[in-house]
Design an enzyme around this catalytic site. Sequence first.
Site, mmCIF file in Angstrom:
data_model
loop_
_atom_site.group_PDB
_atom_site.id
_atom_site.type_symbol
_atom_site.label_atom_id
_atom_site.label_comp_id
_atom_site.label_asym_id
_atom_site.label_seq_id
_atom_site.Cartn_x
_atom_site.Cartn_y
_atom_site.Cartn_z
ATOM 1 N N ALA A 114 16.056 57.166 -1.936
ATOM 2 C CA ALA A 114 15.945 55.920 -1.269
ATOM 3 C C ALA A 114 15.319 55.094 -2.116
ATOM 4 O O ALA A 114 14.648 54.331 -1.299
ATOM 5 C CB ALA A 114 15.812 56.119 0.154
ATOM 6 N N ASP A 126 8.130 66.470 3.477
ATOM 7 C CA ASP A 126 9.047 65.592 4.056
ATOM 8 C C ASP A 126 10.091 66.327 4.886
ATOM 9 O O ASP A 126 11.093 66.110 5.015
ATOM 10 C CB ASP A 126 9.995 64.520 3.341
ATOM 11 C CG ASP A 126 10.671 63.511 3.954
ATOM 12 O OD1 ASP A 126 10.273 63.258 5.014
ATOM 13 O OD2 ASP A 126 11.693 62.951 3.344
#
Length: 398
Positions: free
Chosen positions: A223, A286
């Site tokens: 991202a 994450d």
Amino acid sequence: MSALTHLLAGRLWSPAGFEEGVQLTFTAGQVSAWGALSARPSGGDGVFDARDAIVVPGLVDVQVNGALGWSFQSHHREHFDAIVNHHLAAGTTTFLPTLVTADEATLTESLAVLADYCADSPPANLPGIHLEGPFLSPEKAGAHDPAALHLPDGPLLERFLTAANGQIRIVTLAPELPGSLELIRRLAKRGILVSAGHSAATFAQMQAAADAGLRFITHAGNASDWPHRAPRPEGFWGSEPGLVGALLADERLSGSVILDGFHFHPALVAPLAKLKAPHGLLLTSDAAPVAGCPPGEYNSGGLLATVHAGGYATSSRDGRWLAGSTITLLDAVRRAVTLAGLSLHTAVGLAAATPAYHLGLSERKGHLGVGADADCLVLNEDLSLRAVIVGGEVISEQ
């Protein structure tokens, strides 16, 4: 087992390398002495014999969203211990529970509930909260709810900070959005680590953000843009470094990578770690709320995710995006060795010492020197986990 007094290590991680044949002494939950292995200390019940094993510091993760189908949003409060214990049993002894983009009411309540939990002696050490959103780029929303994204807003940020009662340690935002630079200055002044993520910022915008106090990049390469060609005012397509290029070029910037074999190509980890040494790169899991879940469809903590049998999760909003990982940080360490070709010493440093450094915890976490907390993992030679020790007590043994 009661509190340990000694740990006998065949190989022990230290910042300089692995030490052979070390006896650690624990007192009041901390490492109080190092010494060469000698005759087995008296009081066998307080001795952990790892003379045939590898001992490394407890791992430190800057980004954990949840596990087992649950998140750190307030409506999952009864499951916080289960999430923490999932990661703790896998060797992550210190981490930042992470909240992702949601509407203001949900985030404000969740920050308050999570802040109270962090301050209330949970099973693992939770030194604060990572707030990832809602000031993110719609262009790079990834698995975040695009309807809940928000332009940078000073009063809204203050409401978040008030709700969190001083517990926010990292804020991830998109520095190219209007108003971001003021938020970066405000957060940096308070000692909060400001990170770029879910961002389409150009190199010039990243330079301005770094000048304002931004110092980190969240899950670099995901991202966020790699060096590429982009339109220039002159009319031709020129070179644009993007966020990843800014990480490469700017010594002020550090960043994290998700090394699950899907988010970040393993071939790039070793050269990036070398370039950003000694403190400029760290590993993170994450871990999504679906970490530890079987294949299927899930809706948890603002993330709609599909867990695949191949060991990854994609966004159910847009299957082109990954939705966090399904791993723990020890999995990332193993893959750093097996997929990226890092030495075990380097991989452990990226998952323990370096994140502890960025969280301001280096005196107590990320190493096993005298004065450090007695948080450590006992690994077999194949890197399988034998035991997790926290504060000098064995909390998990396999």
